[in-house]
Design a protein around this motif. Sequence first.
Motif, mmCIF file in Angstrom:
data_model
loop_
_atom_site.group_PDB
_atom_site.id
_atom_site.type_symbol
_atom_site.label_atom_id
_atom_site.label_comp_id
_atom_site.label_asym_id
_atom_site.label_seq_id
_atom_site.Cartn_x
_atom_site.Cartn_y
_atom_site.Cartn_z
ATOM 1 N N TYR A 17 31.244 5.786 34.516
ATOM 2 C CA TYR A 17 31.203 5.716 35.981
ATOM 3 C C TYR A 17 30.521 4.447 36.473
ATOM 4 O O TYR A 17 30.789 3.974 37.575
ATOM 5 C CB TYR A 17 30.485 6.946 36.542
ATOM 6 N N GLN A 18 29.638 3.900 35.650
ATOM 7 C CA GLN A 18 28.871 2.734 36.087
ATOM 8 C C GLN A 18 29.598 1.415 35.896
ATOM 9 O O GLN A 18 29.219 0.420 36.506
ATOM 10 C CB GLN A 18 27.533 2.708 35.351
ATOM 11 N N VAL A 19 30.603 1.414 34.994
ATOM 12 C CA VAL A 19 31.289 0.142 34.732
ATOM 13 C C VAL A 19 32.768 0.113 35.082
ATOM 14 O O VAL A 19 33.303 -0.936 35.404
ATOM 15 C CB VAL A 19 31.149 -0.318 33.256
ATOM 16 N N ASN A 159 24.553 12.833 27.593
ATOM 17 C CA ASN A 159 23.565 11.803 27.860
ATOM 18 C C ASN A 159 22.466 12.351 28.767
ATOM 19 O O ASN A 159 22.739 12.837 29.863
ATOM 20 C CB ASN A 159 24.207 10.604 28.571
ATOM 21 N N GLU A 160 21.241 12.276 28.307
ATOM 22 C CA GLU A 160 20.054 12.571 29.114
ATOM 23 C C GLU A 160 20.144 13.866 29.921
ATOM 24 O O GLU A 160 20.139 13.825 31.176
ATOM 25 C CB GLU A 160 19.775 11.416 30.080
ATOM 26 N N PRO A 161 20.183 14.997 29.251
ATOM 27 C CA PRO A 161 20.199 16.258 30.013
ATOM 28 C C PRO A 161 19.089 16.324 31.062
ATOM 29 O O PRO A 161 19.327 16.776 32.189
ATOM 30 C CB PRO A 161 19.976 17.315 28.924
ATOM 31 N N PHE A 427 26.837 -0.679 38.048
ATOM 32 C CA PHE A 427 26.371 0.191 39.123
ATOM 33 C C PHE A 427 25.222 1.068 38.621
ATOM 34 O O PHE A 427 25.319 1.661 37.560
ATOM 35 C CB PHE A 427 27.548 1.060 39.592
ATOM 36 N N SER A 428 24.158 1.149 39.398
ATOM 37 C CA SER A 428 23.051 2.034 39.041
ATOM 38 C C SER A 428 23.025 3.198 40.025
ATOM 39 O O SER A 428 22.966 2.997 41.244
ATOM 40 C CB SER A 428 21.741 1.238 39.086
ATOM 41 N N TRP A 429 23.084 4.391 39.476
ATOM 42 C CA TRP A 429 23.324 5.643 40.215
ATOM 43 C C TRP A 429 22.667 5.736 41.591
ATOM 44 O O TRP A 429 23.328 5.967 42.596
ATOM 45 C CB TRP A 429 22.842 6.832 39.385
ATOM 46 N N ASN A 434 21.610 -3.943 43.103
ATOM 47 C CA ASN A 434 20.607 -5.016 42.986
ATOM 48 C C ASN A 434 19.680 -4.806 41.790
ATOM 49 O O ASN A 434 18.867 -5.641 41.465
ATOM 50 C CB ASN A 434 19.804 -5.204 44.287
ATOM 51 N N LYS A 435 19.829 -3.664 41.148
ATOM 52 C CA LYS A 435 19.029 -3.407 39.944
ATOM 53 C C LYS A 435 19.904 -3.723 38.743
ATOM 54 O O LYS A 435 20.739 -2.928 38.321
ATOM 55 C CB LYS A 435 18.600 -1.938 39.927
ATOM 56 N N ARG A 436 19.703 -4.905 38.206
ATOM 57 C CA ARG A 436 20.569 -5.369 37.120
ATOM 58 C C ARG A 436 19.870 -5.207 35.779
ATOM 59 O O ARG A 436 18.656 -5.397 35.677
ATOM 60 C CB ARG A 436 20.919 -6.849 37.326
ATOM 61 N N TYR A 437 20.653 -4.877 34.762
ATOM 62 C CA TYR A 437 20.115 -4.692 33.415
ATOM 63 C C TYR A 437 20.865 -5.503 32.362
ATOM 64 O O TYR A 437 20.456 -5.544 31.216
ATOM 65 C CB TYR A 437 20.279 -3.224 32.999
ATOM 66 N N GLY A 438 22.001 -6.082 32.715
ATOM 67 C CA GLY A 438 22.931 -6.584 31.712
ATOM 68 C C GLY A 438 22.473 -7.802 30.936
ATOM 69 O O GLY A 438 21.640 -8.584 31.387
HETATM 70 C C1 BGP Z 1 19.550 6.185 32.252
HETATM 71 C C2 BGP Z 1 21.021 6.430 32.312
HETATM 72 C C3 BGP Z 1 21.837 5.227 32.553
HETATM 73 C C4 BGP Z 1 21.201 4.141 33.392
HETATM 74 C C5 BGP Z 1 19.734 3.930 33.059
HETATM 75 C C6 BGP Z 1 18.972 3.072 34.030
HETATM 76 O O1 BGP Z 1 18.917 7.265 32.840
HETATM 77 O O2 BGP Z 1 21.479 7.040 31.133
HETATM 78 O O3 BGP Z 1 23.086 5.637 33.004
HETATM 79 O O4 BGP Z 1 21.512 4.194 34.689
HETATM 80 O O5 BGP Z 1 19.033 5.123 32.930
HETATM 81 O O6 BGP Z 1 18.628 3.831 35.146
HETATM 82 P P1 BGP Z 1 18.795 3.322 36.611
HETATM 83 O O7 BGP Z 1 20.206 2.882 36.713
HETATM 84 O O8 BGP Z 1 18.482 4.495 37.484
HETATM 85 O O9 BGP Z 1 17.807 2.238 36.777
#
Ligand code: BGP
Length: 468
Positions: A17-19, A159-161, A427-429, A434-438
């Motif tokens: 969903y994020q990409v 992923n992450e329950p 995309f961050s949920w 603006n919150k980039r991780y790549g």
């Molecule tokens: C984890 C998720 C990812 C991702 C990441 C960063 O909880 O598995 O999908 O989003 O965290 O979190 P965020 O995008 O809220 O900064």
Amino acid sequence: MSKLPKDFVLGAATAAYQVEGSSTVDGKGRVLWDGFLEKQGRFSTDPASDFYNRYEEDIKLASEYGIKAIRISIAWSRIIPDGTGEVNQKGLDYYRKVFETCRKYDIEPFVTLHHFDTPETLFEKGDWLNKDQINAFERYAELVFDEYNDVVKYWITINEPIAYVQGQYITGAFPPGEQYNTLKCLQAQHNQIAAHSRIVNLFKSKGYEGEIGLVHALTQFYSIDDQPLNQIAAYKHDIFMNGFMLDGTFLGYYTPAKLTVVKEILGEEFDKLDIRKEELEDIKKAAPQLDFLGINYYQSNWIKYHNEESYIHHNGTGDKGTSVFRVKGIGEVVKNEAIPTNDWDWYIYPEGLYDMMERVKNDYPNYKKIYVTENGLGYKDVLEDNGEVHDDERIDYVRQHIEAIERAYADGINVKGYFIWSLQDMFSWSNGYNKRYGLFYIDFETQKRYVKDSAKWYKQLSEDIYGK
Ligand code: BGP
């Protein structure tokens, strides 16, 4: 030379969903986020990183920068648009192309079945609170195991329950946006462990080739000081967020110590928790069959006793210092001035990762193998005019966490992989764009990819591990 072994898996992570974007294309069904985001009006999931069309470009880039594995999730609603009904051949074809492309570039796909994206129809019926969803999930899992058996060897059930249901029922940052509902949160934790277990048992009983694991978001919770009330709060917080489900995952039952705390948290509502005998049998059977634990580790927290009214402010904008987390009977997250944070108030504390892995090893000696399946720094990266991105903070963050992994490995913890979150910007949920991780910067207007300094550094790390 790196202190990591040659069979260490250096990877990068993504989630459908994020990409992907293309959320209405080729028969894809809606998911819980679609309506939630439309109503919020803050961000759109389209086109996100346009991975639906640009997967080859991203997989190729990954291979050029020394990455050996990618976490990819399948969107359940591309395969079975309403979660339970007809199968969508176009969805099946799409992921086959993605996995075959991974093989073409020598990238091992680690594939997640559920990454925060329940189909909308199932969400409307209660999502993981509805036990029927477990049957639907099993059907979907079996379908994709049969389908991709030849190209996928590493599977992740969920992923992450905790992050999913904490967002849904405690912080309200995820749909349906409820807050402080500890009963729903714990019920959904248990139901996910039951669902996960059902899938592990299916995978093993049908004898598919490969490995299957579960990814937990594990956050360390430390007491802010040595006052007993605060220490108890940190202990409780840990059980609510980590311990309850770790017991389910590795022991196959919930220990009396964990259940006592759950009872304290729920009070009279404890009797409403629906944990069935047949689910406990599934959980018991799955625990020893689990091949690996994925740990997503970003941060640790410092906790203080809190028994007043609950109040949460989710910092989803990157305005540093605005987070508040206080939940009655569970605790308050407090400021620890000694530890740095990022703009979203996430503590940067690599020792917490070491402590967490050590705890898994000590408390659950049957854990077999750990992969760090997500770790990374959310940052407001700046693209320079010359196309460069100098993300030294990210390099620093990753280096420190890799060092914690090297120490853990040297101390006998069987940690065999690291997946940076994330491969490309996405995309961050609850935070948008603006919150980039790549490792790779994306200009979301043009979808052009740019190589960040961290990607160059990652390539060097890869060469240190595997040679040139
Ligand atoms: C984890 C998720 C990812 C991702 C990441 C960063 O909880 O598995 O999908 O989003 O965290 O979190 P965020 O995008 O809220 O900064």
